[in-house]
Design an enzyme around this catalytic site. Structure first.
Site, short mmCIF file in Angstrom:
data_model
loop_
_atom_site.label_atom_id
_atom_site.label_comp_id
_atom_site.label_asym_id
_atom_site.label_seq_id
_atom_site.Cartn_x
_atom_site.Cartn_y
_atom_site.Cartn_z
N TYR A 56 53.47 28.57 48.53
CA TYR A 56 53.52 30.03 48.51
C TYR A 56 54.98 30.46 48.66
CZ TYR A 56 48.40 30.29 49.27
OH TYR A 56 47.04 30.20 49.17
N LEU A 206 37.73 39.95 47.51
CA LEU A 206 37.95 41.26 46.88
C LEU A 206 38.57 41.12 45.51
CD1 LEU A 206 39.21 43.32 49.96
CD2 LEU A 206 36.89 43.17 49.02
N ARG A 208 41.35 39.81 44.42
CA ARG A 208 42.74 40.22 44.39
C ARG A 208 42.91 41.75 44.34
NH1 ARG A 208 41.24 36.04 41.93
NH2 ARG A 208 42.20 34.03 42.34
N GLY A 209 42.00 42.42 45.00
CA GLY A 209 42.06 43.88 45.08
C GLY A 209 41.25 44.59 44.02
N SER A 212 38.19 46.08 45.57
CA SER A 212 38.45 46.62 46.92
C SER A 212 38.11 48.09 47.03
CB SER A 212 39.93 46.44 47.28
OG SER A 212 40.74 47.25 46.44
#
Length: 331
Positions: A56, A206, A208-209, A212
């Protein structure tokens, strides 16, 4: 905060985990101070499982977590770390390395960056097709025997690979994408995990949104945001997928919760052996996610959710085509 155990052999962890990738720019610019404050808020709320990967932002995420965790009792949290994915200076991906000598090398760097003497759950991020899984997990087993790692985990592999790995060293959990719009695990993966007594940490709850309740069709992914490459966020697909979110919103409003809370609660309701990971990178998003674990979904609620978002209803793959071949299951 409730707790759940990762399989028969894994550690007890909070029923909701924190995924840290978004704190290192995966979804656009992140605020370092706010990221650290979010980790602190999560710990203070009883979240004990924190997930990261050594790739990351090429170690940035581990260094960030080291700063956020400094001064905290090492026994008060559990670190899940993925390894093996190769990156270049331009952040391009270059495959996976699961050789035993590479496993030990990756681990040594992670321990140093994180400033800890052990990793709680250590897992190859993807299967290296050039290295038998037995060799990769055999190296992790050596590190468990030496005290540098507590438990073996896996990530995004198929049922056959799970069985082969588990025969070498008991697997605590499989980390894999699982959400209302990513349900491929239900066919073979989840039954295999339950047969063998292996837990699941579900990421992408979610999407990646996308589900959401905060993403809109006019929202453009900014510089450095990996969603710009995601098929589910592409023109044509995103409008269809957001229509599903609006149907879900109606269920959430009737339940008196937010769309995000309903989506997280749905994953948690699929079994006590599943721990959802939320990628909150701000205290505001974390504060929204936490009450999801108190949300009780009835059979009628679950039926309404299924009606709003039927299995297979989403459009677009969950990863760009170049990455789909590396996954143990599809969408």
């Amino acid at each position: 905060m409730q707790t759940r155990t990762l399989g028969r052999t894994g550690p007890a962890v909070s029923a909701l985990g924190l995924g840290a990738t978004g704190m290192s720019g995966a979804y656009g610019a992140a605020d370092r101070t706010e990221s650290i404050a979010t980790v602190h808020a999560a710990l203070d709320a009883g979240v004990t499982l924190i997930d990261t990967g050594d790739f990351y932002a090429m170690g940035h995420n581990e260094l960030l977590l080291a700063e956020a965790l400094r001064g905290r009792d090492r026994d008060s949290y559990r670190l899940s770390v993925k390894f093996g994915m190769l990156r270049g200076p331009g952040q391009e991906f270059g495959g996976s390395d699961g050789r035993p000598e590479a496993v030990k090398n990756f681990l040594a760097y992670s321990l140093t960056r994180l400033g800890v003497d052990h990793i709680d759950v250590y897992r190859p991020a993807r299967l290296d097709p050039a290295v038998p899984i037995e060799e990769t997990v055999g190296a992790v087993k050596e590190m468990i025997d030496a005290g540098h790692v507590r438990h073996l985990g896996l990530s995004e592999v198929d049922a056959a690979t799970i069985r082969r790995a588990h025969a070498v060293q008991p697997v605590a959990d499989l980390q894999i994408e699982y959400s209302l719009i990513s349900r491929a695990v239900e066919a073979d993966i989840l039954p295999t995990l339950r047969e063998l007594g292996i837990g699941m940490t579900a990421y992408g709850v979610l999407s990646r949104g996308l589900i959401s309740g905060h993403w809109t069709a006019g929202h453009a992914a900014g510089p450095g945001d990996l969603r710009v490459h995601s098929p589910r966020f592409s023109d044509g697909n995103v409008e269809h997928n957001l229509a599903l979110v609006e149907a879900l919103r109606r269920v959430a409003e009737a339940k008196g919760c937010t769309v995000a809370q309903l989506a997280i609660a749905w994953v948690a309701a699929q079994g006590e052996d599943i721990v959802p990971l939320v990628g909150a990178r701000t205290r505001e998003r974390l504060a929204e996610a936490l009450p999801a674990m108190e949300l009780r979904l009835t059979a009628d609620d679950l039926a309404e959710i299924e009606k709003a978002v039927p299995p297979g209803a989403a459009r677009g793959d969950r990863y760009p085509s170049a990455f789909m071949a590396d996954l143990g299951v599809g969408n």
